[in-house]
Design an enzyme around this catalytic site. Sequence first.
Site, PDB file in Angstrom:
ATOM      1  N   TYR A  17       0.847  -1.197   0.000  1.00 15.36           N
ATOM      2  CA  TYR A  17       0.000   0.000   0.000  1.00 15.36           C
ATOM      3  C   TYR A  17       0.879   1.242   0.000  1.00 15.36           C
ATOM      4  CZ  TYR A  17      -3.873   3.104   1.359  1.00 15.36           C
ATOM      5  OH  TYR A  17      -4.825   4.091   1.390  1.00 15.36           O
ATOM      6  N   PHE A  48      -5.894   9.260  -2.723  1.00 18.48           N
ATOM      7  CA  PHE A  48      -4.705   8.776  -3.439  1.00 18.48           C
ATOM      8  C   PHE A  48      -4.265   7.498  -2.746  1.00 18.48           C
ATOM      9  CE2 PHE A  48      -0.294   7.827  -3.747  1.00 18.48           C
ATOM     10  CZ  PHE A  48       0.118   8.190  -5.013  1.00 18.48           C
ATOM     11  N   GLU A  49      -4.184   6.422  -3.509  1.00 17.60           N
ATOM     12  CA  GLU A  49      -3.568   5.207  -2.994  1.00 17.60           C
ATOM     13  C   GLU A  49      -3.124   4.346  -4.170  1.00 17.60           C
ATOM     14  OE1 GLU A  49      -6.477   3.570  -0.316  1.00 17.60           O
ATOM     15  OE2 GLU A  49      -7.885   3.053  -1.917  1.00 17.60           O
ATOM     16  N   ILE A  50      -1.964   3.752  -4.028  1.00 11.84           N
ATOM     17  CA  ILE A  50      -1.461   2.757  -4.975  1.00 11.84           C
ATOM     18  C   ILE A  50      -1.331   1.475  -4.177  1.00 11.84           C
ATOM     19  CG2 ILE A  50       0.444   2.069  -6.480  1.00 11.84           C
ATOM     20  CD1 ILE A  50       1.057   5.007  -6.948  1.00 11.84           C
TER      21      ILE A  50
END
Length: 446
Positions: free
Chosen positions: A233, A307-309
């Site tokens: 994450y 926002f997250e990858i």
Amino acid sequence: MLRRCLRGPSRSRFNVRSRVPRFLSRLLNRHVLIPLLVISFALFVEVYTHTQKYAVRQPDDHDLDEPFYTTCQEPRVDQPRESAALVMLARNSELLKALKTVQSIEKHFNRWFHYPIVFMNDEPWSEDFISAMNATVSGEARFEVIPKSEWTFPAWMDEKDAKSSIAQQGRDGIMYAGLETYHHMCRFYSGKFYTLQALQQYKWYWRIEPDVDFHCSITYDPFVEMAKHEKVYGFTISLWEQPDTCPSLFREMADWREKHNIPATELWKASISASWVPWPFRSWMSWFRHRDRHGDGWSLCHYWSNFEIANLEFFRGRGYQDLFEHLDKTGGFYYERWGDAAVHSLALAMLLDSERVHHFEDFGYRHDWFFQCPANAPGGQLPGNKLLEPDYPWSPEREGGIGCRCECDGSRTRNYATFCLNKLKQPNTTKRMSWFGWLWSMIGET
């Protein structure tokens, strides 16, 4: 008579005063003082021992989460890609805001890497939206409609009762809680999103939102780096959750963790504000919001999930999905307004080692009025590089900077208090803030 009158008040004052030293002498009597000191010391030791259970381990000799790169890189356009997509939830009415985001991420990242962008909507897409996005993206654009079964109240729930609760939350002034569709969105992003058929072909996702600015060039592939470094994450900003939105969420999460005998990770400890109330009174604190059954509290710090990858396989996994199903059955997504950011953050803290979480501190990012803006790395901007052309103007380089061609002013790296950022990064860093630093971060940057 005069003598008696004069003597009376004097004797009265003497008698009152004489009681004070007598009282103190009794209090300081060793038969009282020694047990009192012993009890006080025992309580202090008990409280100290309890709070040390939540002391976060400091890494031995190096940070566990360094930036992947601290200067511009020549984009490796021939490098194999990960099975990944950028994902945006939007409405037809948000065309201009969505277009702004897509133009920004294409300019700063996707013009080199050409990852697909999956647009999701709970209603059919308009031809104007589809046409505008197809003309803007450099890779594939996909337009998905979320199945109605994934964007509605749970089948077991009394819909009328849930709508009544939502209306009351709106009257109570809880942020966004009066909007039915917002509750659907939070529930969707907390669990149903990960099981969508439209995303089954992907292993990674990068969540983007309408009306977002990216301020720095991202000249490496974050999906490749996340996979290479075994991250799960990634985030840019962490904040406090609004307390009124989820008063019982932490208790549900903490009870579920104990029920399944999940040991406290360093990240879980970093999320806790241990109670300084001594036993046996500590458990009384459990009656208050945001506390577990032992009386310890949640700091309310969470990763801002717009926002997250992240790795889809973690969120599709049995551990996370079991937790989501438990939360879903409580009704908290509707009878309260549990946000997906809080759910994600507490789940990650419970189920992951801290080094699996990555802070993209080299990304320049803005959503609403919150932003992160790294300073540009000295001597690391690759001026004249053909792949990075055209050379857009960027801000001056600064000592200690790690950004790549950031257009925002890196003299101020963020415009929000750093308390939560420092708290959640604590398990991964060898640095520890002083008490003054913690206090200053609580007040916020000026």
